[in-house]
Scaffold this motif. Structure first.
Motif, short mmCIF file in Angstrom:
data_model
loop_
_atom_site.label_atom_id
_atom_site.label_comp_id
_atom_site.label_asym_id
_atom_site.label_seq_id
_atom_site.Cartn_x
_atom_site.Cartn_y
_atom_site.Cartn_z
N UNK A 103 0.56 -1.11 -0.01
CA UNK A 103 0.00 0.18 -0.07
C UNK A 103 0.86 1.40 0.04
N UNK A 104 0.26 2.44 0.41
CA UNK A 104 0.99 3.79 0.36
C UNK A 104 2.15 3.50 1.13
N UNK A 105 3.10 4.60 0.84
CA UNK A 105 4.43 4.82 1.73
C UNK A 105 3.92 5.36 3.06
N UNK A 108 3.51 9.21 3.09
CA UNK A 108 2.44 9.57 2.45
C UNK A 108 1.08 9.75 3.43
N UNK A 109 1.26 9.24 4.64
CA UNK A 109 0.15 9.01 5.50
C UNK A 109 -0.23 10.37 6.20
N UNK A 110 0.83 11.30 6.49
CA UNK A 110 0.63 12.57 6.84
C UNK A 110 0.94 12.33 8.35
N UNK A 111 1.85 11.41 9.04
CA UNK A 111 1.91 11.24 10.37
C UNK A 111 3.33 12.07 10.84
N UNK A 112 3.03 12.52 12.12
CA UNK A 112 4.24 13.20 12.61
C UNK A 112 5.67 12.38 12.52
N UNK A 113 6.66 13.06 12.51
CA UNK A 113 8.00 12.41 12.18
C UNK A 113 8.21 11.43 13.25
N UNK A 195 10.97 6.48 5.13
CA UNK A 195 9.79 6.22 5.13
C UNK A 195 9.20 6.03 3.76
N UNK A 196 10.11 6.30 2.78
CA UNK A 196 9.40 5.93 1.47
C UNK A 196 9.79 4.38 1.23
#
Length: 299
Positions: A103-105, A108-113, A195-196
């Protein structure tokens, strides 16, 4: 990807020219319906595909002799889908693999670092526990030497883009990590767990798997140096030393790994990647990497 191929000279350019015919031959031999090209690749062409029974998969065609012994493929096969994308097919001659579609990287999920770091560490812990045989993979000592050599080579071309003190510190840390190599404490590591390269699993957005491993038999701290290398903009938004130390402490706390080893590998990675980005013509991003490295070395 085109820039990387160009740096490989005639071999890389010939590979680019031959990609349409190469992918067409793979599609025919593996009975695939080719889809769209996925963005973000640097060393390979990556495409969505569909098998004859309508399964969604990913085709990856890597540059020739990308890594000695196809370490990425061997690492994926060693884990057998545990914490990593599963390998369905592999053609060594054409340097191609057919992979599980994830699924998405994570990025790309908008989560804090801080939350992204938690996810990466949890996924790393899962893969470290799998503990496949690391025989034949690049060792931690070899990786330390190769990074020092890589920095020296690029510094000859880009001397002055960061402080000499930073380069010297990277050399010193590489020597420390080389001498600290101990097979008894090593794992088969990802080597580029950012993250990618961390993707959600199909049907379960709470679990993640890795793609694109380097495949290294090395101490766990090296895998944690990659999150230290990333998100430089966040570090430069405040005191990069203080924020870097806090990130290092978070990584150590989540994994039980020695923070000094994480810090040392982290600086080496920031310097080597910053110089590589200069080579690729990405000066602004390179400056971000090396500004943080300069601050860390000065401290």
């Amino acid at each position: 990807m085109r820039t990387r191929a160009g740096l490989r000279g005639d071999e890389g350019l010939a590979w680019l020219d031959g990609l349409p015919a190469l992918t067409a031959s793979l599609a025919q031999d593996w009975d695939l319906e080719l889809g769209s090209v996925l963005g973000g690749g640097t060393d390979a062409l990556v495409m969505t595909c569909r098998t004859h029974d309508h399964q969604e998969v990913v085709l990856k065609v890597m540059m020739p002799r990308l890594t000695p012994g196809n370490d990425q493929v061997r690492a994926l096969q060693a884990f057998g889908g545990q914490g990593y994308a599963a390998v369905y097919r592999h053609d060594a001659g054409r340097n191609a693999i057919l992979l599980e579609k994830l699924g998405p990287q994570l990025g790309e999920l908008g989560l804090p670092v801080a939350r992204q770091i938690e996810v990466i560490c949890a996924t790393l812990r899962e893969t470290w526990l799998a503990n496949p045989d690391g025989a034949g993979f690049t060792t931690g000592a070899e990786k330390a030497d190769s990074l020092a050599d890589f920095i020296a080579e690029l510094w000859r071309h880009f001397e002055g883009v960061c402080a000499q003190r930073t380069i010297d510190q990277a050399y010193d840390f590489a020597d420390l990590r080389r001498r600290a190599f101990d097979p008894a404490t090593c794992v088969l590591a990802h080597g580029d767990a950012h993250a990618a390269n961390t993707l959600t699993t199909p049907g379960d957005g709470a679990r993640f798997k890795f793609i694109d491993p380097d495949g290294l038999f090395i101490e766990r701290a090296y895998d944690l140096a990659i999150p230290m290398r990333e998100w430089g903009e966040e570090l430069l938004a405040g005191d990069p030393v203080l924020l870097g130390r806090r990130r290092c402490e978070q990584l150590a706390g989540l994994t039980g790994v020695d923070p000094s080893a994480i810090w040392q590998w982290g600086l080496i990675e920031r310097v080597s990647t910053g110089l590589l980005l200069h080579q690729l013509g990405q000066e602004q991003l390179a400056g971000e990497f090396l500004s943080v490295a300069d601050a860390w070395a000065a401290a």
